[in-house]
Design a protein around this motif. Structure first.
Motif, PDB file in Angstrom:
ATOM      1  N   ALA A   1      36.477  33.013  39.783  1.00 45.74           N
ATOM      2  CA  ALA A   1      35.189  33.724  39.670  1.00 45.74           C
ATOM      3  C   ALA A   1      34.127  33.206  40.636  1.00 45.74           C
ATOM      4  CB  ALA A   1      34.678  33.622  38.241  1.00 45.74           C
ATOM      5  N   ASP A   2      34.262  31.951  41.097  1.00 43.70           N
ATOM      6  CA  ASP A   2      33.291  31.388  42.028  1.00 43.70           C
ATOM      7  C   ASP A   2      31.868  31.517  41.469  1.00 43.70           C
ATOM      8  OD1 ASP A   2      32.406  30.163  44.285  1.00 43.70           O
ATOM      9  OD2 ASP A   2      32.472  31.943  45.563  1.00 43.70           O
TER      10      ASP A   2
ATOM     11  N   PRO B   1      35.883  45.092  37.116  1.00 40.45           N
ATOM     12  CA  PRO B   1      35.956  43.681  37.534  1.00 40.45           C
ATOM     13  C   PRO B   1      36.539  43.527  38.946  1.00 40.45           C
ATOM     14  CG  PRO B   1      37.845  44.224  36.185  1.00 40.45           C
ATOM     15  CD  PRO B   1      37.012  45.469  36.252  1.00 40.45           C
ATOM     16  N   GLU B   2      36.372  42.310  39.476  1.00 39.85           N
ATOM     17  CA  GLU B   2      37.000  42.003  40.770  1.00 39.85           C
ATOM     18  C   GLU B   2      38.344  41.289  40.572  1.00 39.85           C
ATOM     19  OE1 GLU B   2      33.482  41.105  40.669  1.00 39.85           O
ATOM     20  OE2 GLU B   2      32.971  42.919  41.777  1.00 39.85           O
ATOM     21  N   GLY B   3      38.590  40.844  39.341  1.00 37.39           N
ATOM     22  CA  GLY B   3      39.838  40.131  39.099  1.00 37.39           C
ATOM     23  C   GLY B   3      40.312  40.259  37.658  1.00 37.39           C
ATOM     24  N   LEU B   4      41.624  40.043  37.478  1.00 40.09           N
ATOM     25  CA  LEU B   4      42.241  40.102  36.144  1.00 40.09           C
ATOM     26  C   LEU B   4      43.189  38.920  35.986  1.00 40.09           C
ATOM     27  CD1 LEU B   4      43.428  43.822  36.007  1.00 40.09           C
ATOM     28  CD2 LEU B   4      41.927  42.770  34.348  1.00 40.09           C
TER      29      LEU B   4
ATOM     30  N   ILE C   1      33.000  35.507  33.331  1.00 40.03           N
ATOM     31  CA  ILE C   1      34.327  35.616  32.705  1.00 40.03           C
ATOM     32  C   ILE C   1      34.184  36.469  31.450  1.00 40.03           C
ATOM     33  CG2 ILE C   1      36.247  34.353  31.631  1.00 40.03           C
ATOM     34  CD1 ILE C   1      35.886  33.688  34.583  1.00 40.03           C
ATOM     35  N   VAL C   2      34.869  37.598  31.460  1.00 38.93           N
ATOM     36  CA  VAL C   2      34.833  38.488  30.297  1.00 38.93           C
ATOM     37  C   VAL C   2      36.228  38.486  29.677  1.00 38.93           C
ATOM     38  CG1 VAL C   2      34.354  40.811  29.463  1.00 38.93           C
ATOM     39  CG2 VAL C   2      33.151  39.955  31.493  1.00 38.93           C
TER      40      VAL C   2
ATOM     41  N   ILE D   1      35.522  38.456  36.335  1.00 35.50           N
ATOM     42  CA  ILE D   1      36.957  38.370  36.041  1.00 35.50           C
ATOM     43  C   ILE D   1      37.216  38.748  34.583  1.00 35.50           C
ATOM     44  CG2 ILE D   1      39.000  36.848  36.045  1.00 35.50           C
ATOM     45  CD1 ILE D   1      37.749  37.130  38.843  1.00 35.50           C
ATOM     46  N   ILE D   2      38.158  39.648  34.389  1.00 35.33           N
ATOM     47  CA  ILE D   2      38.595  39.995  33.028  1.00 35.33           C
ATOM     48  C   ILE D   2      39.807  39.141  32.674  1.00 35.33           C
ATOM     49  CG2 ILE D   2      39.681  41.801  31.608  1.00 35.33           C
ATOM     50  CD1 ILE D   2      36.912  42.695  32.022  1.00 35.33           C
TER      51      ILE D   2
END
Ligand code: FAD
Length: 321
Positions: free
Chosen positions: A31-32, A89-92, A36-37, A5-6
């Motif tokens: 993020a499970d 990423p997979e998420g933002l 975390i970036v 996740i970004i």
């Protein structure tokens, strides 16, 4: 499934905004167990990276350039897209702030992604995140899940608790050398209209005044009470229209949406458009001369009386603490 996740961090005048830490906590829920970036864009911001690590970021990437000194959607989008190109990423997660509200649709459209904005809490269903957001000006809530593609959300400040700060957390802080092309808009200078002190959208305590405050000077006791409680002053549109205060203080449907721990409403009637911006505050105290005032319908504590009697009494009592 664990996800990368970004999280977009925000800084202002050399300090990170609280919503950055809340966004990291939101990222963790999505993020499970993944990474975390946190991304920090600006000029000379690398020294802030370690604080993001202390609040739970596994990695921090800074994108720095003289051209990114002031926020512009063009410049920040270029910086962030350069990071996304490398990170996939997979998420933002962004804050639902002025910056986040401006930048997130632009990034979503560039990525061909959906966007769930103004999330106030994240639940879980069968291991997948469920995003809760207010609709109809806060009168109802809807729950959304992402079934396909990128998870892209903005979170409302003051709703998701940040993780406790731990200086012992370790994480890498790196810098990305992005080639920021010439910006279409260059901000030469920013003239601040807002009052000094605590940022209204992140304040834990807000003392708000309405038309009942009657004048610019009438706001002075409200400012004193807000200072005493470490809070900020807000206002109804009625008070702004009457020129008792600046429009940057306006709370409501066409102003700021706030969710402080304590909202003290002084001499404002509780019009539906005002309540759209504050009715989700955790504790609401209303002070109004009129026992029938609408604001009492959402208040946890109501004081029927003249604000010019009640506010000084509150100041006197809080000074004793
Ligand atoms: P009033 O409604 O005049 O209320 C003043 C109150 O003060 C009264 O209840 C009175 O009993 C009390 N009072 C007076 N003297 C004292 C005293 N000495 N001590 C204690 N109490 C006293 N409004 C917003 O606030 N935010 C918005 O974002 C917003 N957006 C709008 C968008 C649209 C499209 C429209 C049409 C309107 C919008 N409004 C908004 C305006 C809104 O409808 C109301 O007109 C406004 O909120 C009223 O402001 P008020 O409560 O300060 O004034």
């Amino acid at each position: 499934m664990s996800k990368k996740i970004i999280v977009l961090a925000e800084s202002r005048e050399g300090a990170l905004r609280n919503v950055s830490f809340e966004a990291i906590a939101a990222g963790k829920k999505i993020a499970d167990g993944g990474e975390i970036v946190s991304v920090l864009i600006g000029d000379n911001v690398s020294e802030l990276g370690q604080e993001l690590v202390a609040y739970g970021a596994d990695r921090v990437i800074t994108v720095q350039s003289e051209k990114l000194k002031q926020y512009s959607s063009d410049g920040y989008a270029q910086g962030l897209l350069a990071v996304l190109d490398e990170e996939n990423p997979e998420g933002l997660v962004f804050g639902h702030t002025a910056l986040g509200k401006d930048l997130s649709p632009r990034i979503a459209s560039k990525l061909g992604s959906g966007l769930i904005s103004d999330v106030t809490s994240i639940e879980e269903d069968g291991g997948e995140p469920v995003f809760v957001r207010p609709i109809y000006s806060g009168k109802a809530f809807e729950k959304k899940v992402v079934t396909d593609g990128l998870i892209f959300i903005t979170i409302r400040p003051n709703n998701i608790d940040p993780l406790p700060k731990e200086e012992s957390r370790s994480g890498e802080v790196t810098s990305l050398d992005a080639d920021i092309k010439d910006l279409r808009t260059i901000i030469k200078d920013v003239v601040r209209k807002a009052t000094d002190g605590v940022d209204l959208s992140e304040a834990k305590v807000i003392v708000a005044g309405g038309r009942g405050v009657k004048s610019e000077e009438g706001f002075e006791p409200l400012k004193e009470l807000a200072d005493l409680l470490g809070g900020a002053v807000g206002a109804s549109r009625g008070a702004c229209d009457a020129e008792y205060c600046d429009y940057s203080l306006q709370i409501g449907q066409t102003g700021k949406v706030v969710t402080p721990d304590l909202y003290i409403a002084c001499g404002l009637s509780g019009a539906i458009q005002h309540m759209a911006g504050m009715s989700n505050s955790k504790v609401i105290v209303a002070i109004n001369k009129d026992p029938e005032a609408n604001i009492f319908k959402v208040a946890d504590y109501g004081i029927v009386g003249d604000l010019f009697d009640v506010v000084p009494l509150l100041i006197e009592e809080f000074k004793k603490i």
